[in-house]
Design a protein around this motif. Structure first.
Motif, PDB file in Angstrom:
ATOM      1  N   SER A 151     -80.968 -84.316 -49.868  1.00 44.14           N
ATOM      2  CA  SER A 151     -81.220 -84.455 -48.386  1.00 44.14           C
ATOM      3  C   SER A 151     -79.703 -84.315 -47.646  1.00 44.14           C
ATOM      4  O   SER A 151     -79.429 -84.483 -46.719  1.00 44.14           O
ATOM      5  CB  SER A 151     -81.846 -85.971 -48.224  1.00 44.14           C
ATOM      6  OG  SER A 151     -80.257 -86.818 -48.452  1.00 44.14           O
ATOM      7  N   ALA A 152     -78.524 -83.777 -48.245  1.00 46.66           N
ATOM      8  CA  ALA A 152     -77.476 -84.009 -47.824  1.00 46.66           C
ATOM      9  C   ALA A 152     -77.170 -82.464 -47.351  1.00 46.66           C
ATOM     10  O   ALA A 152     -78.295 -80.988 -48.200  1.00 46.66           O
ATOM     11  CB  ALA A 152     -75.944 -83.227 -49.102  1.00 46.66           C
ATOM     12  N   SER A 153     -76.862 -82.021 -45.846  1.00 48.91           N
ATOM     13  CA  SER A 153     -76.937 -81.190 -45.573  1.00 48.91           C
ATOM     14  C   SER A 153     -76.066 -80.226 -46.115  1.00 48.91           C
ATOM     15  O   SER A 153     -75.463 -80.427 -47.453  1.00 48.91           O
ATOM     16  CB  SER A 153     -76.329 -81.326 -43.875  1.00 48.91           C
ATOM     17  OG  SER A 153     -74.828 -81.384 -43.776  1.00 48.91           O
ATOM     18  N   ASP A 154     -76.287 -78.590 -45.804  1.00 47.37           N
ATOM     19  CA  ASP A 154     -75.918 -77.700 -46.569  1.00 47.37           C
ATOM     20  C   ASP A 154     -74.048 -77.635 -45.606  1.00 47.37           C
ATOM     21  O   ASP A 154     -73.361 -77.413 -47.295  1.00 47.37           O
ATOM     22  CB  ASP A 154     -75.737 -75.938 -45.611  1.00 47.37           C
ATOM     23  CG  ASP A 154     -77.019 -75.417 -46.258  1.00 47.37           C
ATOM     24  OD1 ASP A 154     -77.982 -76.131 -47.163  1.00 47.37           O
ATOM     25  OD2 ASP A 154     -77.977 -75.181 -45.278  1.00 47.37           O
ATOM     26  N   ASP A 155     -73.398 -77.902 -44.731  1.00 47.05           N
ATOM     27  CA  ASP A 155     -72.393 -78.484 -45.129  1.00 47.05           C
ATOM     28  C   ASP A 155     -71.567 -79.034 -46.011  1.00 47.05           C
ATOM     29  O   ASP A 155     -70.483 -79.200 -46.297  1.00 47.05           O
ATOM     30  CB  ASP A 155     -71.549 -79.257 -43.664  1.00 47.05           C
ATOM     31  CG  ASP A 155     -72.242 -77.957 -42.465  1.00 47.05           C
ATOM     32  OD1 ASP A 155     -72.109 -77.054 -42.960  1.00 47.05           O
ATOM     33  OD2 ASP A 155     -72.278 -77.786 -41.509  1.00 47.05           O
ATOM     34  N   GLU A 156     -72.055 -80.883 -46.330  1.00 50.09           N
ATOM     35  CA  GLU A 156     -71.927 -81.655 -47.337  1.00 50.09           C
ATOM     36  C   GLU A 156     -72.007 -80.970 -48.688  1.00 50.09           C
ATOM     37  O   GLU A 156     -70.771 -81.275 -49.022  1.00 50.09           O
ATOM     38  CB  GLU A 156     -73.160 -82.320 -47.208  1.00 50.09           C
ATOM     39  CG  GLU A 156     -72.826 -83.433 -45.593  1.00 50.09           C
ATOM     40  CD  GLU A 156     -73.708 -84.586 -45.770  1.00 50.09           C
ATOM     41  OE1 GLU A 156     -73.741 -85.636 -45.370  1.00 50.09           O
ATOM     42  OE2 GLU A 156     -75.414 -84.616 -46.138  1.00 50.09           O
ATOM     43  N   ARG A 204     -82.790 -74.323 -52.395  1.00 47.22           N
ATOM     44  CA  ARG A 204     -82.701 -74.143 -50.993  1.00 47.22           C
ATOM     45  C   ARG A 204     -83.062 -72.646 -50.394  1.00 47.22           C
ATOM     46  O   ARG A 204     -83.447 -73.298 -49.129  1.00 47.22           O
ATOM     47  CB  ARG A 204     -81.242 -73.955 -50.498  1.00 47.22           C
ATOM     48  CG  ARG A 204     -81.460 -76.509 -50.717  1.00 47.22           C
ATOM     49  CD  ARG A 204     -79.985 -76.981 -49.969  1.00 47.22           C
ATOM     50  NE  ARG A 204     -79.776 -77.710 -49.781  1.00 47.22           N
ATOM     51  CZ  ARG A 204     -79.072 -78.878 -49.369  1.00 47.22           C
ATOM     52  NH1 ARG A 204     -78.536 -78.082 -48.667  1.00 47.22           N
ATOM     53  NH2 ARG A 204     -79.070 -79.492 -49.233  1.00 47.22           N
ATOM     54  N   ARG A 259     -78.220 -74.305 -54.374  1.00 51.70           N
ATOM     55  CA  ARG A 259     -78.847 -72.640 -53.677  1.00 51.70           C
ATOM     56  C   ARG A 259     -79.685 -72.055 -53.924  1.00 51.70           C
ATOM     57  O   ARG A 259     -80.543 -71.528 -52.730  1.00 51.70           O
ATOM     58  CB  ARG A 259     -77.545 -71.798 -53.196  1.00 51.70           C
ATOM     59  CG  ARG A 259     -76.081 -72.514 -53.132  1.00 51.70           C
ATOM     60  CD  ARG A 259     -76.024 -72.629 -51.513  1.00 51.70           C
ATOM     61  NE  ARG A 259     -76.209 -71.140 -51.127  1.00 51.70           N
ATOM     62  CZ  ARG A 259     -74.896 -70.512 -50.165  1.00 51.70           C
ATOM     63  NH1 ARG A 259     -74.035 -71.461 -49.858  1.00 51.70           N
ATOM     64  NH2 ARG A 259     -75.479 -69.576 -49.602  1.00 51.70           N
ATOM     65  N   THR A 283     -80.600 -70.970 -49.840  1.00 52.05           N
ATOM     66  CA  THR A 283     -79.443 -69.933 -48.820  1.00 52.05           C
ATOM     67  C   THR A 283     -78.871 -69.082 -49.887  1.00 52.05           C
ATOM     68  O   THR A 283     -78.416 -68.959 -50.604  1.00 52.05           O
ATOM     69  CB  THR A 283     -79.100 -70.574 -48.448  1.00 52.05           C
ATOM     70  OG1 THR A 283     -78.830 -71.896 -49.512  1.00 52.05           O
ATOM     71  CG2 THR A 283     -79.653 -71.940 -47.366  1.00 52.05           C
ATOM     72  N   TYR A 337     -77.901 -81.816 -57.883  1.00 51.11           N
ATOM     73  CA  TYR A 337     -77.063 -82.834 -57.091  1.00 51.11           C
ATOM     74  C   TYR A 337     -76.504 -84.177 -57.412  1.00 51.11           C
ATOM     75  O   TYR A 337     -75.564 -83.917 -56.563  1.00 51.11           O
ATOM     76  CB  TYR A 337     -78.414 -83.443 -56.167  1.00 51.11           C
ATOM     77  CG  TYR A 337     -78.698 -82.662 -55.350  1.00 51.11           C
ATOM     78  CD1 TYR A 337     -78.318 -81.853 -53.853  1.00 51.11           C
ATOM     79  CD2 TYR A 337     -80.342 -81.858 -55.698  1.00 51.11           C
ATOM     80  CE1 TYR A 337     -79.046 -80.876 -53.340  1.00 51.11           C
ATOM     81  CE2 TYR A 337     -81.017 -81.030 -54.688  1.00 51.11           C
ATOM     82  CZ  TYR A 337     -80.161 -80.776 -53.671  1.00 51.11           C
ATOM     83  OH  TYR A 337     -80.815 -80.038 -52.696  1.00 51.11           O
TER      84      TYR A 337
END
Length: 84
Positions: free
Chosen positions: A34-39, A82, A79, A84, A26
């Motif tokens: 804690s960042a979102s997937d979009d961030e 997570r 990724r 994803t 990160y």
């Protein structure tokens, strides 16, 4: 700064990024866990655009290629963590 010292400084910077990648992917992208997937996606794309080798001069191209490899690896690891 002398010209002959520049490649060593670039190598030091790449080594520093690789060490940071091993500890916290990160941090490479400048995000918290804690960042979102979009961030995450936006930070990744911004860094790849900034360091893309095709946008660099011949002088900076090799360094930019290494940085993009590290950014890609950090993004891939995040990724995978997570799922994803």
């Amino acid at each position: 700064m002398k010209w002959r010292e520049i490649p060593r400084q670039y190598n030091d910077r790449v080594a520093e990024l690789r060490a940071k990648l091993a500890q916290d992917p990160y941090a490479i992208l400048g995000l918290s866990s804690s960042a979102s997937d979009d961030e995450l996606k936006m930070a990744y794309r911004k860094l790849v655009r900034t360091y893309h080798p095709d946008k660099q001069s011949d002088f900076m191209r090799a360094h930019a290629q290494e940085v993009v490899k590290i950014v890609n690896e950090a993004y891939g690891r995040i990724r995978a963590m997570r799922g994803t």
